[in-house]
Design an enzyme around this catalytic site. Structure first.
Site, mmCIF file in Angstrom:
data_model
loop_
_atom_site.group_PDB
_atom_site.id
_atom_site.type_symbol
_atom_site.label_atom_id
_atom_site.label_comp_id
_atom_site.label_asym_id
_atom_site.label_seq_id
_atom_site.Cartn_x
_atom_site.Cartn_y
_atom_site.Cartn_z
ATOM 1 N N HIS A 164 0.261 14.118 -6.229
ATOM 2 C CA HIS A 164 -1.190 14.018 -6.405
ATOM 3 C C HIS A 164 -1.715 15.451 -6.428
ATOM 4 O O HIS A 164 -1.421 16.231 -5.526
ATOM 5 C CB HIS A 164 -1.828 13.272 -5.237
ATOM 6 C CG HIS A 164 -1.630 11.790 -5.285
ATOM 7 N ND1 HIS A 164 -0.396 11.215 -5.206
ATOM 8 C CD2 HIS A 164 -2.517 10.773 -5.401
ATOM 9 C CE1 HIS A 164 -0.538 9.900 -5.273
ATOM 10 N NE2 HIS A 164 -1.810 9.597 -5.396
ATOM 11 N N HIS A 222 2.517 4.723 -11.208
ATOM 12 C CA HIS A 222 1.736 5.203 -10.049
ATOM 13 C C HIS A 222 1.139 3.993 -9.327
ATOM 14 O O HIS A 222 0.030 3.563 -9.629
ATOM 15 C CB HIS A 222 0.640 6.160 -10.529
ATOM 16 C CG HIS A 222 -0.079 6.875 -9.419
ATOM 17 N ND1 HIS A 222 -0.351 8.220 -9.450
ATOM 18 C CD2 HIS A 222 -0.591 6.441 -8.240
ATOM 19 C CE1 HIS A 222 -0.994 8.572 -8.349
ATOM 20 N NE2 HIS A 222 -1.166 7.506 -7.600
ATOM 21 N N HIS A 242 -2.882 -1.154 6.609
ATOM 22 C CA HIS A 242 -1.717 -0.801 7.431
ATOM 23 C C HIS A 242 -1.663 -1.627 8.722
ATOM 24 O O HIS A 242 -0.575 -1.963 9.193
ATOM 25 C CB HIS A 242 -1.715 0.694 7.763
ATOM 26 C CG HIS A 242 -1.331 1.547 6.596
ATOM 27 N ND1 HIS A 242 -1.595 2.884 6.521
ATOM 28 C CD2 HIS A 242 -0.691 1.241 5.441
ATOM 29 C CE1 HIS A 242 -1.131 3.369 5.381
ATOM 30 N NE2 HIS A 242 -0.578 2.391 4.706
ATOM 31 N N ASP A 279 -3.862 1.635 -7.071
ATOM 32 C CA ASP A 279 -3.932 0.665 -5.964
ATOM 33 C C ASP A 279 -4.555 -0.611 -6.513
ATOM 34 O O ASP A 279 -5.762 -0.822 -6.367
ATOM 35 C CB ASP A 279 -4.805 1.239 -4.835
ATOM 36 C CG ASP A 279 -4.242 2.540 -4.273
ATOM 37 O OD1 ASP A 279 -3.224 2.486 -3.576
ATOM 38 O OD2 ASP A 279 -4.828 3.615 -4.539
ATOM 39 N N HIS A 282 0.886 2.564 -5.314
ATOM 40 C CA HIS A 282 1.151 2.645 -3.872
ATOM 41 C C HIS A 282 1.304 1.226 -3.340
ATOM 42 O O HIS A 282 0.418 0.384 -3.555
ATOM 43 C CB HIS A 282 -0.015 3.309 -3.142
ATOM 44 C CG HIS A 282 -0.313 4.701 -3.601
ATOM 45 N ND1 HIS A 282 0.269 5.800 -3.027
ATOM 46 C CD2 HIS A 282 -1.124 5.175 -4.596
ATOM 47 C CE1 HIS A 282 -0.187 6.900 -3.619
ATOM 48 N NE2 HIS A 282 -1.026 6.543 -4.580
ATOM 49 N N GLU A 342 -7.135 16.185 -7.173
ATOM 50 C CA GLU A 342 -7.691 14.836 -7.228
ATOM 51 C C GLU A 342 -9.186 14.825 -6.931
ATOM 52 O O GLU A 342 -9.918 13.947 -7.383
ATOM 53 C CB GLU A 342 -6.936 13.975 -6.193
ATOM 54 C CG GLU A 342 -7.331 12.531 -6.201
ATOM 55 C CD GLU A 342 -6.567 11.710 -5.175
ATOM 56 O OE1 GLU A 342 -5.704 12.269 -4.465
ATOM 57 O OE2 GLU A 342 -6.857 10.509 -5.082
ATOM 58 N N ASP A 388 2.774 11.612 3.201
ATOM 59 C CA ASP A 388 1.328 11.651 3.413
ATOM 60 C C ASP A 388 0.976 13.051 3.895
ATOM 61 O O ASP A 388 1.421 13.484 4.959
ATOM 62 C CB ASP A 388 0.929 10.597 4.454
ATOM 63 C CG ASP A 388 -0.582 10.514 4.636
ATOM 64 O OD1 ASP A 388 -1.283 11.496 4.300
ATOM 65 O OD2 ASP A 388 -1.063 9.482 5.134
ATOM 66 N N PRO A 448 6.870 5.794 4.327
ATOM 67 C CA PRO A 448 7.549 5.131 5.445
ATOM 68 C C PRO A 448 6.768 5.348 6.740
ATOM 69 O O PRO A 448 6.335 6.463 7.022
ATOM 70 C CB PRO A 448 8.919 5.816 5.488
ATOM 71 C CG PRO A 448 8.820 7.020 4.620
ATOM 72 C CD PRO A 448 7.677 6.839 3.702
HETATM 73 P P1 IMP Z 1 1.440 3.122 1.263
HETATM 74 O O1 IMP Z 1 2.018 4.514 1.129
HETATM 75 O O2 IMP Z 1 2.272 2.069 0.628
HETATM 76 O O3 IMP Z 1 1.089 2.816 2.690
HETATM 77 O O4 IMP Z 1 0.090 3.097 0.406
HETATM 78 C C1 IMP Z 1 -1.155 3.553 0.889
HETATM 79 C C2 IMP Z 1 -1.155 5.071 1.005
HETATM 80 O O5 IMP Z 1 -1.043 5.659 -0.303
HETATM 81 C C3 IMP Z 1 -2.442 5.659 1.565
HETATM 82 O O6 IMP Z 1 -2.457 5.674 2.968
HETATM 83 C C4 IMP Z 1 -2.452 7.064 0.965
HETATM 84 O O7 IMP Z 1 -1.631 7.930 1.728
HETATM 85 C C5 IMP Z 1 -1.794 6.856 -0.371
HETATM 86 N N1 IMP Z 1 -2.801 6.699 -1.448
HETATM 87 C C6 IMP Z 1 -3.179 5.568 -2.051
HETATM 88 N N2 IMP Z 1 -4.102 5.834 -3.011
HETATM 89 C C7 IMP Z 1 -4.281 7.160 -2.997
HETATM 90 C C8 IMP Z 1 -5.096 8.047 -3.757
HETATM 91 O O8 IMP Z 1 -5.867 7.683 -4.655
HETATM 92 N N3 IMP Z 1 -5.008 9.369 -3.434
HETATM 93 C C9 IMP Z 1 -4.173 9.848 -2.480
HETATM 94 N N4 IMP Z 1 -3.393 9.040 -1.760
HETATM 95 C C10 IMP Z 1 -3.452 7.714 -2.011
HETATM 96 ZN ZN ZN Z 2 -2.361 7.565 -5.886
#
Ligand code: IMP
Ligand code: ZN
Length: 352
Positions: A202, A18, A68, A292, A20, A205, A142, A102
């Site tokens: 998820h 997990h 971002h 993260d 991101h 949460e 998302d 993406p």
């Molecule tokens: P990316 O998808 O590589 O841009 O990583 C960041 C994205 O992951 C965020 O904008 C969220 O959509 C998602 N994200 C990261 N951590 C969490 C979390 O703890 N809960 C829900 N979504 C998360």
């Molecule tokens: Zn997450």
């Protein structure tokens, strides 16, 4: 990173399920990104939550928006993905499932397709450079973007699953849990599942609007998913319901548990109250993950050490957790067998 984990945890071969991509960007990589885009006036304090600091989950989502802005070209994505993969490898992670949403960026001409292709390119480059880690990719949805985008993302993920020889293995559902309702995403998730994509969702949460949240958890569990991210409020002691726990147990759905992320994001009040304890005592497959590592200033070794010190786990217990994580991957059986053999090779050196 705030502190460095002891040698046992660093040498422990680990599986990360997990992570991101844009939440995993380290301080070092952030410096490179900030220097590429000085006009944005972004400082480190805006992209990382340090030791002793906490943010609400809503504030964490603001942090991702800042990241971002810094990662909006193919060049940025390639660098970030390669750095993140190398850092997990340096931390002793032997198998990584990276996930990312993406994005298209009109300003830079980035498309969602190129976004995915660039992450896959980073994975292949690391492979060719001999980095000692097996990396797979989960395409992320998302939830804030609604049902049409979810369906479009699933179609892209399907295409890449079929054309990348096992690199794209599944779909993630993430994003601000207080936005949107899972029911609207069910058609996309069903389609993903029937096409052979594994589902890492998820789920439960954050505690809010209890009836609709329980309903959402129940709906998503009915798929059923192949893994659950967080699952913080599934069990009755946390405001969930026994019937949800029963579903998870019945389908033997592994949980991805991210201790520091939940403490710093304030969905769990302290380490000792983390739901790891609940699921671990049940003997349910529970995989320690980072979520993260950049934003929450941690790494996987540290997360294993925190779980061990908080819940009194021996080195032997920690070893078992790490082996069990192999079974929870979305990799095909022959890869799981290969990983298990590697773990056996490591064992005498690590558990001495
Ligand atoms: P990316 O998808 O590589 O841009 O990583 C960041 C994205 O992951 C965020 O904008 C969220 O959509 C998602 N994200 C990261 N951590 C969490 C979390 O703890 N809960 C829900 N979504 C998360
Ligand atoms: Zn997450």
């Amino acid at each position: 990173m705030d502190t460095k984990a002891d040698i046992f945890y660093r040498e422990l071969p680990k599986v990360e399920l997990h992570a991101h991509l844009n939440g995993s960007v380290s301080f070092k990589t952030m410096e490179k990104l900030i220097s590429r885009k000085p006009h944005l006036n972004i400082e480190h304090s805006m992209t990382a939550i340090r030791s002793g600091q906490q943010r609400t989950l809503e504030e964490c989502f603001q942090v991702f928006k800042v990241v971002h802005q810094l990662v909006n070209t193919e060049e940025d994505i390639l660098m970030v993905a390669k750095d993140v993969i190398n850092e997990f490898a340096e931390d002793g992670v032997k198998y990584l499932e990276l996930r990312s949403t993406p994005r298209e960026e009109t300003k830079t001409g980035l498309t969602k397709r190129r976004y995915i292709e660039t992450v896959l390119e980073a994975i292949r480059q690391c492979q060719n450079e001999g980095v000692d880690i097996d990396v797979r990719f989960l395409v992320a949805v998302d939830r804030r973007n609604g049902s049409d985008v979810a369906m479009e993302t699933v179609k892209l993920a399907e295409e890449f699953m079929l054309s990348t020889d096992g690199l794209v293995v599944g779909l993630d559902l993430s994003g601000d849990p207080t936005v949107g309702h899972g029911r609207d995403l069910l058609p996309a998730l069903h389609r993903a599942k029937s096409s052979g994509l594994k589902l890492a969702l998820h789920l439960s949460e954050k505690l809010f609007q209890v009836p609709s949240q329980l309903e959402e958890s129940e709906l998503l569990l009915s798929l059923p998913p192949d893994r659950i991210g967080h699952g913080t409020f599934l069990h009755p002691n946390m405001g969930g319901a026994q019937r949800l726990v029963d579903q998870v147990v019945k389908h033997n759905i592994p949980l991805e548990l991210c201790l520091t992320s939940n403490i710093k994001g304030q969905t769990v009040s302290c380490y000792s109250k983390h739901h790891f304890q609940y699921w671990y005592q049940l003997g349910h497959p529970s995989v320690i993950c980072t979520d993260d590592k950049g934003v929450f200033c941690t790494d996987l070794s540290q997360e294993y050490q925190l779980a061990a010190s908080t819940f009194g786990l021996s080195h032997e217990d920690v070893w078992k957790l790490s082996v069990q994580a192999v079974d929870c991957t979305f990799a095909p059986d022959h890869v799981k067998h290969r990983l298990k053999r590697r773990w056996e090779d490591f064992k005498p050196h690590v558990l001495r």
